[in-house]
Design an enzyme around this catalytic site. Structure first.
Site, mmCIF file in Angstrom:
data_model
loop_
_atom_site.group_PDB
_atom_site.id
_atom_site.type_symbol
_atom_site.label_atom_id
_atom_site.label_comp_id
_atom_site.label_asym_id
_atom_site.label_seq_id
_atom_site.Cartn_x
_atom_site.Cartn_y
_atom_site.Cartn_z
ATOM 1 N N SER A 1 57.821 40.928 43.254
ATOM 2 C CA SER A 1 57.104 40.930 42.578
ATOM 3 C C SER A 1 57.784 40.105 41.224
ATOM 4 O O SER A 1 56.427 39.279 40.471
ATOM 5 C CB SER A 1 56.559 41.850 41.615
ATOM 6 O OG SER A 1 57.921 42.856 40.918
ATOM 7 N N GLU B 1 27.253 30.766 32.670
ATOM 8 C CA GLU B 1 27.403 31.236 34.180
ATOM 9 C C GLU B 1 28.670 32.139 34.817
ATOM 10 O O GLU B 1 28.669 32.645 34.754
ATOM 11 C CB GLU B 1 26.302 30.336 34.484
ATOM 12 C CG GLU B 1 25.351 30.278 34.996
ATOM 13 C CD GLU B 1 24.825 28.622 35.325
ATOM 14 O OE1 GLU B 1 24.893 28.987 36.303
ATOM 15 O OE2 GLU B 1 24.235 27.925 34.605
ATOM 16 N N SER C 1 24.988 17.854 36.799
ATOM 17 C CA SER C 1 24.690 18.033 37.974
ATOM 18 C C SER C 1 25.806 16.707 38.781
ATOM 19 O O SER C 1 24.920 16.003 38.167
ATOM 20 C CB SER C 1 23.342 18.315 38.654
ATOM 21 O OG SER C 1 22.919 17.924 39.828
ATOM 22 N N HIS D 1 11.709 45.273 28.838
ATOM 23 C CA HIS D 1 10.985 44.431 30.466
ATOM 24 C C HIS D 1 11.467 42.905 30.880
ATOM 25 O O HIS D 1 10.444 43.080 31.164
ATOM 26 C CB HIS D 1 9.942 45.084 30.904
ATOM 27 C CG HIS D 1 10.009 46.812 30.620
ATOM 28 N ND1 HIS D 1 10.639 47.465 31.270
ATOM 29 C CD2 HIS D 1 9.420 47.413 29.342
ATOM 30 C CE1 HIS D 1 10.203 48.700 31.033
ATOM 31 N NE2 HIS D 1 9.857 48.815 29.945
ATOM 32 N N ASN E 1 23.245 21.665 32.356
ATOM 33 C CA ASN E 1 23.241 23.397 32.641
ATOM 34 C C ASN E 1 23.461 23.972 32.154
ATOM 35 O O ASN E 1 25.267 23.923 31.809
ATOM 36 C CB ASN E 1 24.351 23.099 33.966
ATOM 37 C CG ASN E 1 23.458 22.928 35.351
ATOM 38 O OD1 ASN E 1 21.936 22.855 35.161
ATOM 39 N ND2 ASN E 1 23.438 22.357 36.542
ATOM 40 N N LYS F 1 20.155 17.184 35.019
ATOM 41 C CA LYS F 1 20.373 18.121 34.722
ATOM 42 C C LYS F 1 21.041 18.450 33.470
ATOM 43 O O LYS F 1 22.329 17.301 33.587
ATOM 44 C CB LYS F 1 21.059 18.993 35.818
ATOM 45 C CG LYS F 1 20.188 19.185 37.664
ATOM 46 C CD LYS F 1 18.715 20.480 36.525
ATOM 47 C CE LYS F 1 19.381 21.664 36.348
ATOM 48 N NZ LYS F 1 19.719 22.567 37.361
ATOM 49 N N GLN G 1 53.879 48.806 41.422
ATOM 50 C CA GLN G 1 54.267 47.543 41.347
ATOM 51 C C GLN G 1 52.606 46.502 41.041
ATOM 52 O O GLN G 1 52.409 45.546 40.787
ATOM 53 C CB GLN G 1 54.615 46.719 42.058
ATOM 54 C CG GLN G 1 55.076 45.077 42.071
ATOM 55 C CD GLN G 1 56.612 44.917 42.786
ATOM 56 O OE1 GLN G 1 57.733 45.432 42.635
ATOM 57 N NE2 GLN G 1 56.844 44.332 44.114
ATOM 58 N N ASN H 1 61.844 52.224 36.510
ATOM 59 C CA ASN H 1 60.560 53.208 36.037
ATOM 60 C C ASN H 1 60.323 52.969 34.957
ATOM 61 O O ASN H 1 59.081 52.886 34.509
ATOM 62 C CB ASN H 1 60.914 54.393 37.467
ATOM 63 C CG ASN H 1 61.284 54.040 38.289
ATOM 64 O OD1 ASN H 1 61.174 52.773 38.967
ATOM 65 N ND2 ASN H 1 61.520 55.446 39.284
ATOM 66 N N LYS I 1 50.783 45.358 37.829
ATOM 67 C CA LYS I 1 50.463 43.796 36.850
ATOM 68 C C LYS I 1 48.860 42.903 37.718
ATOM 69 O O LYS I 1 48.023 41.845 36.957
ATOM 70 C CB LYS I 1 51.649 43.294 36.758
ATOM 71 C CG LYS I 1 52.660 44.338 36.550
ATOM 72 C CD LYS I 1 53.756 44.463 36.447
ATOM 73 C CE LYS I 1 54.901 45.153 36.817
ATOM 74 N NZ LYS I 1 54.005 46.023 37.647
HETATM 75 N N1 ARG Z 1 59.072 45.765 40.443
HETATM 76 C C1 ARG Z 1 58.428 46.924 40.238
HETATM 77 C C2 ARG Z 1 57.120 46.842 39.457
HETATM 78 O O1 ARG Z 1 57.191 46.604 39.065
HETATM 79 C C3 ARG Z 1 59.537 47.794 38.969
HETATM 80 C C4 ARG Z 1 60.159 48.647 39.006
HETATM 81 C C5 ARG Z 1 60.597 48.918 40.350
HETATM 82 N N2 ARG Z 1 61.101 50.855 40.455
HETATM 83 C C6 ARG Z 1 61.950 50.923 41.927
HETATM 84 N N3 ARG Z 1 62.212 52.397 41.603
HETATM 85 N N4 ARG Z 1 61.327 50.296 43.165
HETATM 86 O O2 ARG Z 1 56.350 48.352 39.611
#
Ligand code: ARG
Length: 458
Positions: free
Chosen positions: A22, A289, A276, A155, A284, A282, A321, A109, A324
């Site tokens: 990640s 939008e 445009s 309306h 816009n 135009k 994960q 965690n 995010k």
């Molecule tokens: N990159 C993980 C997340 O965003 C971090 C936590 C990972 N924990 C684990 N037990 N694999 O959730």
């Protein structure tokens, strides 16, 4: 060698390395991760879980990593998966074996949970500031346009005359509620999960209250299993953002309509419009939008995170994960929309004459005529019917109610007298709305005063 590689006899497939990682998106959390780790190291030292000297070496190491990241000297690596392990690895490389003590009494965690909360806390503060700017603009427009007459619609049909100031102050109320929702959400974001460990708490005599104090949290999560499993706070934030975007989107829809030739109530500044590629004439309202369009993306983010969480058994699961990207995307887009919308609103030109002209058609004073007859003693339902017939007569003869002579009025009801001719003027219709919270000038002045009091107290 992975930081967790001990029980493995083989390397992970490189496909898994990149799939599992990640770091590409969670590197955004580097500062929060380091701040969390510094507080954790301090707590470990204070509680004699590591020595004060070790704690200090770790803190100095983390601080130097933070500086290097900010200077752009650090490249994160996919084999260390996420921001947490990338920083831990950097620390160990930098200060040696002492660095391996940082992860005592915590898990990724609780670490990731605290990082997201630290991040979101900061972002909510910033978004509240942006909302406050928008509220100030709306209050200013409310003040300037307390006399700018325009049609009010139901309306999307002309209904009753109002003022633009009144219309702006309606949005003030919506965004004020959005701000209150964010303040409320902040209270729940601002609770600390760190020290929960993987799910069950830890075997060390930690001081989580001290940690919370160091990190500025108001309280500590009471149940460690909940602490690491919960993403309600992020879902709540995205829900609040969705409502906010819905408000922005409705507003944009109106501005788009109002800037069309059919309405021509406003003109967007050139700096907030686009042209445009084919039609030279135009101009816009792309910005409005696009905000309306981005609302779909924020709703999508809400569905995204709700669906991620819906089937997860306690406690942490790797699915989480995936929380995010929708969270970050919501924060970034919401901030962009709030900033640009505010600027667009501040720079638009109001075509007061056009707005006023539009109130001349559509029998917008019909309700006032009905109310007039009620005050002369008729039941409302009867007066409604009489005025309905008057409107039909006007339509058939191509007239407005204002064009009728007193004789024509009295032919519909003997209750009409001379004063009706004054009462049906659009300005009188607005001024006569004496109920609390109405479009009348005095009422808008009260709203502005309330808005000013509100803004100076937040
Ligand atoms: N990159 C993980 C997340 O965003 C971090 C936590 C990972 N924990 C684990 N037990 N694999 O959730």
């Amino acid at each position: 060698m992975k930081l967790w590689g001990g029980r493995f006899a083989k390397n992970t497939a490189s496909l898994v390395d990149s799939f599992n990682a990640s770091i590409e998106f969670d590197q955004k959390l580097y500062k929060h991760d380091i701040i969390g780790s510094i507080a954790h190291a301090k707590m470990l030292g204070k509680c004699n879980i590591i020595t004060i000297e070790e704690s200090q070496i770790i803190i100095d190491g983390l601080q130097s990593i933070l500086e290097d990241i900010e200077k752009g000297f650090v490249t994160f690596q996919i084999e260390y998966e996420d921001i947490h392990m990338n920083i831990e690895k950097l620390l160990i490389d930098r200060i040696g074996d002492v660095g391996k003590k940082l992860h005592t009494a915590r898990s990724r965690n609780d670490q990731v949970a605290v990082d997201i909360r630290l991040y979101l806390r900061e972002e909510i503060e910033e978004i509240c500031g942006l909302l406050k700017n928008l509220l100030t603009t709306l209050k200013d427009l409310g003040k300037i346009h307390g006399d700018t007459v325009m049609p009010g619609y139901t309306h999307l049909q002309r209904a009753q005359p109002v003022t633009l100031g009144y219309h702006m102050m309606a949005y003030f109320q919506m965004f004020k509620r959005d701000l209150a929702r964010l303040h409320d959400c902040y209270e729940r974001v601002n609770i600390m999960p760190l020290g929960a460990g993987a799910l069950a708490g830890t075997t060390y005599a930690t001081d989580r209250q001290f940690l919370a104090q160091q990190l500025g949290f108001t309280d500590v999560c009471q149940n460690s299993m909940d602490a690491v499993s919960d993403r309600d706070f992020a879902i709540e934030f995205i829900s609040d953002a969705s409502i906010m975007m819905m408000h922005l989107s409705r507003f944009c829809e109106e501005l788009i309509l109002w800037s069309s030739a059919e309405f021509h109530f406003i003109e967007m500044d050139d700096a907030y419009s686009t042209g445009s590629s084919i039609m030279p004439q135009k101009k816009n309202p792309d910005v409005a939008e696009l905000i309306r369009g981005k609302t779909g993306r924020i709703y999508g983010n809400l569905m995204n995170i709700l669906t991620i969480m819906k089937g997860l058994p306690l406690a942490y699961n790797k699915d989480m994960q995936e929380d995010k990207p929708p969270l970050f995307d919501t924060v970034e887009n919401l901030k962009d929309c709030l900033v640009i919308f505010n600027e667009m609103l501040k720079t638009m030109t109001v075509q007061k004459d056009q707005m006023k002209k539009a109130t001349k058609e559509g029998f917008m004073n019909a309700t006032d005529v009905a109310d007039y007859l009620v005050k002369k003693g008729l039941p409302f339902r009867s007066s409604h019917e009489i005025v309905g017939k008057m409107v039909l007569h006007c339509i058939q003869h191509g007239k407005a109610i204002d064009d009728l002579s007193l004789e024509e009025f009295t032919s519909f009801s003997p209750a009409f007298t001379e004063d009706i001719l004054e009462i049906i003027k659009i300005e009188s219709c607005i001024a006569s709305k004496v109920s609390y919270g109405s479009t009348a000038k005095g009422s808008i002045e009260t709203m502005i005063q309330q808005a000013e009091d509100f803004l100076s107290n937040i």
